[in-house]
Scaffold this active site. Sequence first.
Site, PDB file in Angstrom:
ATOM      1  N   HIS A 129       0.358   9.926   4.210  1.00 48.86           N
ATOM      2  CA  HIS A 129      -0.070  11.302   3.917  1.00 48.86           C
ATOM      3  C   HIS A 129      -1.216  11.619   4.889  1.00 48.86           C
ATOM      4  O   HIS A 129      -1.975  10.728   5.268  1.00 48.86           O
ATOM      5  CB  HIS A 129      -0.572  11.342   2.465  1.00 48.86           C
ATOM      6  CG  HIS A 129      -0.928  12.693   1.942  1.00 48.86           C
ATOM      7  ND1 HIS A 129      -2.117  13.312   2.242  1.00 48.86           N
ATOM      8  CD2 HIS A 129      -0.260  13.542   1.127  1.00 48.86           C
ATOM      9  CE1 HIS A 129      -2.165  14.484   1.621  1.00 48.86           C
ATOM     10  NE2 HIS A 129      -1.050  14.649   0.939  1.00 48.86           N
ATOM     11  N   ASP A 159      -3.521   3.341  -0.536  1.00 47.29           N
ATOM     12  CA  ASP A 159      -3.408   4.683  -1.105  1.00 47.29           C
ATOM     13  C   ASP A 159      -2.411   4.599  -2.265  1.00 47.29           C
ATOM     14  O   ASP A 159      -1.219   4.372  -2.057  1.00 47.29           O
ATOM     15  CB  ASP A 159      -2.915   5.637  -0.006  1.00 47.29           C
ATOM     16  CG  ASP A 159      -2.628   7.041  -0.537  1.00 47.29           C
ATOM     17  OD1 ASP A 159      -2.619   7.227  -1.758  1.00 47.29           O
ATOM     18  OD2 ASP A 159      -2.373   7.932   0.295  1.00 47.29           O
ATOM     19  N   GLN A 218       0.626   8.067  -5.049  1.00 48.05           N
ATOM     20  CA  GLN A 218       1.974   8.208  -5.606  1.00 48.05           C
ATOM     21  C   GLN A 218       2.364   7.045  -6.501  1.00 48.05           C
ATOM     22  O   GLN A 218       3.102   7.219  -7.473  1.00 48.05           O
ATOM     23  CB  GLN A 218       3.011   8.327  -4.475  1.00 48.05           C
ATOM     24  CG  GLN A 218       2.952   9.626  -3.710  1.00 48.05           C
ATOM     25  CD  GLN A 218       3.266  10.847  -4.567  1.00 48.05           C
ATOM     26  OE1 GLN A 218       3.958  10.765  -5.579  1.00 48.05           O
ATOM     27  NE2 GLN A 218       2.748  11.984  -4.164  1.00 48.05           N
ATOM     28  N   LYS A 271      -2.282  13.214 -10.570  1.00 47.86           N
ATOM     29  CA  LYS A 271      -0.905  12.710 -10.432  1.00 47.86           C
ATOM     30  C   LYS A 271      -0.503  11.903 -11.663  1.00 47.86           C
ATOM     31  O   LYS A 271       0.666  11.556 -11.822  1.00 47.86           O
ATOM     32  CB  LYS A 271      -0.766  11.814  -9.194  1.00 47.86           C
ATOM     33  CG  LYS A 271      -1.275  12.429  -7.913  1.00 47.86           C
ATOM     34  CD  LYS A 271      -0.188  13.004  -7.057  1.00 47.86           C
ATOM     35  CE  LYS A 271      -0.732  13.304  -5.672  1.00 47.86           C
ATOM     36  NZ  LYS A 271       0.000  14.345  -4.973  1.00 47.86           N
ATOM     37  N   CYS A 286       2.709  17.067   3.976  1.00 50.08           N
ATOM     38  CA  CYS A 286       1.500  16.441   4.556  1.00 50.08           C
ATOM     39  C   CYS A 286       1.821  15.074   5.139  1.00 50.08           C
ATOM     40  O   CYS A 286       1.012  14.128   5.019  1.00 50.08           O
ATOM     41  CB  CYS A 286       0.380  16.317   3.513  1.00 50.08           C
ATOM     42  SG  CYS A 286      -0.102  17.863   2.791  1.00 50.08           S
TER      43      CYS A 286
HETATM   44  N1  PLP Z   1      -1.678  10.197  -0.615  1.00 48.45           N
HETATM   45  C1  PLP Z   1      -0.422  10.468  -1.001  1.00 48.45           C
HETATM   46  C2  PLP Z   1       0.634   9.450  -0.782  1.00 48.45           C
HETATM   47  C3  PLP Z   1      -0.147  11.686  -1.620  1.00 48.45           C
HETATM   48  O1  PLP Z   1       1.097  11.962  -1.997  1.00 48.45           O
HETATM   49  C4  PLP Z   1      -1.197  12.616  -1.818  1.00 48.45           C
HETATM   50  C5  PLP Z   1      -0.937  13.934  -2.422  1.00 48.45           C
HETATM   51  O2  PLP Z   1       0.151  14.386  -2.546  1.00 48.45           O
HETATM   52  C6  PLP Z   1      -2.466  12.280  -1.391  1.00 48.45           C
HETATM   53  C7  PLP Z   1      -2.677  11.066  -0.799  1.00 48.45           C
HETATM   54  C8  PLP Z   1      -3.630  13.233  -1.538  1.00 48.45           C
HETATM   55  O3  PLP Z   1      -3.956  13.408  -2.861  1.00 48.45           O
HETATM   56  P1  PLP Z   1      -5.085  14.488  -3.268  1.00 48.45           P
HETATM   57  O4  PLP Z   1      -4.660  15.783  -2.652  1.00 48.45           O
HETATM   58  O5  PLP Z   1      -5.026  14.493  -4.756  1.00 48.45           O
HETATM   59  O6  PLP Z   1      -6.376  13.992  -2.744  1.00 48.45           O
END
Ligand code: PLP
Length: 408
Positions: free
Chosen positions: A120, A197, A200, A223, A363
């Site tokens: 992401h 990270d 998900q 999430k 993203c």
């Molecule tokens: N990492 C992954 C794999 C994601 O899918 C997302 C959001 O969709 C994020 C990071 C970023 O999360 P946030 O916008 O809640 O900080």
Amino acid sequence: MSINVNISHREDFPLLRDSNIVYLDNAATSQKPDCVIEAVEEFYHKHNANPLRGFYELAMLATEQLENSRTTVKEFINAKFEEEVIFTKGTTESINLIANSYGMNFLGEGDEILISIMEHHCNILPWQFVASKTGAVLKYLECDMDGLISDTAIEEAITDKTKIVAITQLSNVLGRENPIARITKTAHEHGAIVVMDAAQSVVHVKIDVQALDVDFMAFSGHKIMSPMGIGILYGKKELLNKMPPFLRGGEMIESVTRTDAVFAQLPYKFEAGTDNASGAVGLMAAINYINSIGMEYMHERTLMLTKMCFDAICKIPHIHIIGAKDSNNHNGIISFTIDNVHPHDVSQILSESNVCVRAGHHCAQPLCDFLGFKSCTRASFMFYNTQEDIDTFIKSLSGIRKMMGYGD
Ligand code: PLP
């Protein structure tokens, strides 16, 4: 399937219970059950005060709620110490914290930062910034067209120059779980640290930071059915202790003079300003709710729904599922393209049947480039989705090409 997964618990979610919305955008954010909404409301009704500051009873109650939430998170992710759990705004802030505090201070010319191609943007941009400022080199760990990161790719990419491996446990486009334990083992053999990270994965995989031996881990509460604006950074104590603060301000100090400051102990050193206490209370309620339903139940039911949808999509001509060929490797996420129909049109047409899906690059533009498309449509599931949700989605999806003027 090992357990019976017939109950959706949809009635626990007011937004779904009181509407005919088919919510298939769970990878973007999850719906919130009554117990989470009520916990936040109760905080404001009964416990609202600025936590960690006052010595009157109400303020101490607010502090107690915040710290109870920290304990709940600690147990949820199996951290060794409570002070390894830091409240942030979400995954994005957590990763920026690591990049700014660890990356900017412990990397130098020629060091390598390794991220995967499926990250992401929030696990790409902070490392691009660190690389540009420190002279470190940003490298990519590649996957195959199914999203698999092979042992060979891991062995080749991680070297003695690698100082940080930052990788998602589960891709938000492919839904595939990455071999984190394997990556961590190799990274540690070469003296590198691992940032995971879990944005998900946190809702699909039981996270055990000690078993995985990751050095840092980040996730967002929204999430996993908690409010937006609250997230977690986990870090090993010995690393967090040697890192400087990311933000500076109230409640993260022991003392301040005109010219200097002594910072507070963990975790407060990294929690400058007023904490999102109501968010933390909501997160605690969400984790308690997850525990009451069971991660295994949630996961098995999500896999069942994913398979149902996957099999149905495979029967529709001109639709191409992205990533693994078997539904078990999709963990509630099915991204796809339709020949000659733009994903934005797909999403808008589905919306006419009250179906909510996400369309775009999610993203994850480097992954989209690698896989050969600019954007795609993503349907994502949680245990509270139902067979009727899938039926409505598939019915609407099947008619899209005809609606756009194609014969089939
Ligand atoms: N990492 C992954 C794999 C994601 O899918 C997302 C959001 O969709 C994020 C990071 C970023 O999360 P946030 O916008 O809640 O900080």
